[in-house]
Scaffold this motif. Structure first.
Motif, PDB file in Angstrom:
ATOM      1  N   GLU A 144       0.831  -1.204   0.000  1.00 33.73           N
ATOM      2  CA  GLU A 144       0.000   0.000   0.000  1.00 33.73           C
ATOM      3  C   GLU A 144       0.869   1.259   0.000  1.00 33.73           C
ATOM      4  O   GLU A 144       0.562   2.241  -0.686  1.00 33.73           O
ATOM      5  CB  GLU A 144      -0.910  -0.015   1.224  1.00 33.73           C
ATOM      6  N   PHE A 145       1.942   1.223   0.760  1.00 33.74           N
ATOM      7  CA  PHE A 145       2.883   2.343   0.823  1.00 33.74           C
ATOM      8  C   PHE A 145       3.474   2.632  -0.553  1.00 33.74           C
ATOM      9  O   PHE A 145       3.514   3.780  -1.005  1.00 33.74           O
ATOM     10  CB  PHE A 145       3.981   2.011   1.830  1.00 33.74           C
ATOM     11  N   LEU A 146       3.923   1.596  -1.242  1.00 37.96           N
ATOM     12  CA  LEU A 146       4.585   1.761  -2.538  1.00 37.96           C
ATOM     13  C   LEU A 146       3.667   2.374  -3.589  1.00 37.96           C
ATOM     14  O   LEU A 146       4.138   3.045  -4.505  1.00 37.96           O
ATOM     15  CB  LEU A 146       5.091   0.408  -3.049  1.00 37.96           C
ATOM     16  N   CYS A 147       2.369   2.153  -3.464  1.00 36.68           N
ATOM     17  CA  CYS A 147       1.412   2.591  -4.488  1.00 36.68           C
ATOM     18  C   CYS A 147       0.820   3.967  -4.204  1.00 36.68           C
ATOM     19  O   CYS A 147      -0.113   4.392  -4.891  1.00 36.68           O
ATOM     20  CB  CYS A 147       0.293   1.555  -4.627  1.00 36.68           C
ATOM     21  N   ARG A 148       1.337   4.681  -3.214  1.00 36.76           N
ATOM     22  CA  ARG A 148       0.822   6.012  -2.892  1.00 36.76           C
ATOM     23  C   ARG A 148       1.952   7.027  -2.980  1.00 36.76           C
ATOM     24  O   ARG A 148       2.861   7.035  -2.149  1.00 36.76           O
ATOM     25  CB  ARG A 148       0.199   6.032  -1.484  1.00 36.76           C
ATOM     26  N   ARG A 149       1.874   7.900  -3.980  1.00 33.82           N
ATOM     27  CA  ARG A 149       2.952   8.862  -4.199  1.00 33.82           C
ATOM     28  C   ARG A 149       3.152   9.775  -2.996  1.00 33.82           C
ATOM     29  O   ARG A 149       4.293  10.098  -2.628  1.00 33.82           O
ATOM     30  CB  ARG A 149       2.648   9.713  -5.441  1.00 33.82           C
ATOM     31  N   ARG A 150       2.074  10.197  -2.369  1.00 33.40           N
ATOM     32  CA  ARG A 150       2.205  11.128  -1.251  1.00 33.40           C
ATOM     33  C   ARG A 150       2.850  10.466  -0.038  1.00 33.40           C
ATOM     34  O   ARG A 150       3.300  11.167   0.876  1.00 33.40           O
ATOM     35  CB  ARG A 150       0.847  11.715  -0.883  1.00 33.40           C
ATOM     36  N   ARG A 151       2.916   9.133  -0.031  1.00 32.91           N
ATOM     37  CA  ARG A 151       3.574   8.422   1.065  1.00 32.91           C
ATOM     38  C   ARG A 151       4.976   7.959   0.682  1.00 32.91           C
ATOM     39  O   ARG A 151       5.918   8.110   1.458  1.00 32.91           O
ATOM     40  CB  ARG A 151       2.729   7.214   1.486  1.00 32.91           C
ATOM     41  N   ALA A 152       5.121   7.420  -0.519  1.00 30.98           N
ATOM     42  CA  ALA A 152       6.408   6.826  -0.917  1.00 30.98           C
ATOM     43  C   ALA A 152       7.338   7.818  -1.595  1.00 30.98           C
ATOM     44  O   ALA A 152       8.542   7.555  -1.702  1.00 30.98           O
ATOM     45  CB  ALA A 152       6.154   5.645  -1.844  1.00 30.98           C
ATOM     46  N   GLY A 153       6.821   8.949  -2.054  1.00 31.48           N
ATOM     47  CA  GLY A 153       7.689   9.936  -2.695  1.00 31.48           C
ATOM     48  C   GLY A 153       8.355   9.372  -3.947  1.00 31.48           C
ATOM     49  O   GLY A 153       7.704   8.807  -4.817  1.00 31.48           O
ATOM     50  N   ASP A 154       9.683   9.499  -4.030  1.00 27.57           N
ATOM     51  CA  ASP A 154      10.428   9.040  -5.202  1.00 27.57           C
ATOM     52  C   ASP A 154      10.374   7.529  -5.379  1.00 27.57           C
ATOM     53  O   ASP A 154      10.676   7.021  -6.461  1.00 27.57           O
ATOM     54  CB  ASP A 154      11.898   9.469  -5.102  1.00 27.57           C
ATOM     55  N   TYR A 155       9.997   6.819  -4.335  1.00 22.32           N
ATOM     56  CA  TYR A 155       9.964   5.358  -4.417  1.00 22.32           C
ATOM     57  C   TYR A 155       8.617   4.809  -4.890  1.00 22.32           C
ATOM     58  O   TYR A 155       8.437   3.592  -4.983  1.00 22.32           O
ATOM     59  CB  TYR A 155      10.301   4.742  -3.049  1.00 22.32           C
ATOM     60  N   VAL A 156       7.669   5.682  -5.199  1.00 22.09           N
ATOM     61  CA  VAL A 156       6.355   5.213  -5.630  1.00 22.09           C
ATOM     62  C   VAL A 156       6.498   4.346  -6.875  1.00 22.09           C
ATOM     63  O   VAL A 156       7.286   4.645  -7.771  1.00 22.09           O
ATOM     64  CB  VAL A 156       5.407   6.404  -5.902  1.00 22.09           C
TER      65      VAL A 156
END
Length: 243
Positions: free
Chosen positions: A91-103
């Motif tokens: 879920e973290f990886l699929c949210r730009r606002r959470r993962a930033g550059d790692y999305v």
């Protein structure tokens, strides 16, 4: 989930990624290409399977290295199949606002797997009998024709991926059915190998789910032909910031 818990997990995941992924654009893109496939796959894929899907992008040795350095969030089974340790990381990886550059672009992973499934079924469908031989099923009625010139001696990983394609191409196609090229590939499969594919799945015991999925896929395909998706929906899919 409690927002404070999410914030704590995000900090943890960012710390793991910051310490594991080399600080350059090329390496970051390679890690994201791998994670896109891992996130989008309907079952864990082995190192060898991932290398085949990611052919010309990442080799098996590099995949093993990347999974090893990400051992805090990724695990490897006794059969060398790679999976994410906890769904919160997905879920973290699929949210730009959470993962930033790692999305990761989960949508791109779905597209890549859909095309891979189509290519596998189109190029190697005459060898699908190997799936049943490998897994101990009884002989099937339709054997590949020698005149078609297709190599019937597939290695274990390629046979396993052919099994994956025969099981999950409907789900992957449905995910990206709005794309005209996916609609075309679906029609080609319907016209060329559909009856044989159904025959194989029936002998695997999947007749009911097979027919249900086909009905849903065809209805979705017909709907996609008549409907033009708004640019807002397309942007939403690609930015990974849907609620």
């Amino acid at each position: 989930m409690d927002p404070s818990s999410t914030s704590s997990l995000d900090s943890l995941y960012l710390a793991i990624l910051n310490s594991s992924v080399p600080n350059d654009g090329v390496s970051l893109n390679r890690f994201k290409q791998l994670l896109e496939i891992v996130v989008a796959a309907h079952r864990p894929l082995s190192f060898e399977e991932l290398a085949i899907v990611l052919a010309k992008k990442i080799d098996a040795q590099s995949i093993q290295f990347m999974v090893t350095v990400l051992s805090g969030v990724m695990a490897v089974s006794s059969t060398s199949h790679v999976h994410i340790r906890h769904n919160t990381f997905r879920e973290f990886l699929c949210r730009r606002r959470r993962a930033g550059d790692y999305v990761v672009n989960q949508h791109a992973g779905k597209e890549a797997l859909a095309f891979f499934c189509f290519q596998s079924l189109k190029n190697e469908s005459p060898t699908m009998a190997d799936i049943f031989q490998q897994h101990g099923h009884s002989a099937i009625s339709h054997q590949p024709s020698p005149s078609r010139g297709v190599n019937t001696q597939l290695d274990g990983s390629r046979v396993s991926l052919l099994d994956y394609a025969s099981s999950y191409w409907v789900a992957h196609a449905r995910d990206v059915i709005y794309r005209p090229d996916i609609q075309t590939e679906t029609i080609v499969l319907f016209e060329s190998n559909l009856i044989r594919w159904i025959d194989l799945l029936v002998q695997k015991g999947g007749f009911g789910s097979c027919m249900t999925s086909l009905d849903q896929l065809w209805r979705t395909c017909e709907s996609a032909r008549r409907t033009t998706l708004s640019s807002q929906k397309l942007v939403c899919s690609y930015c990974n910031d849907c609620p």
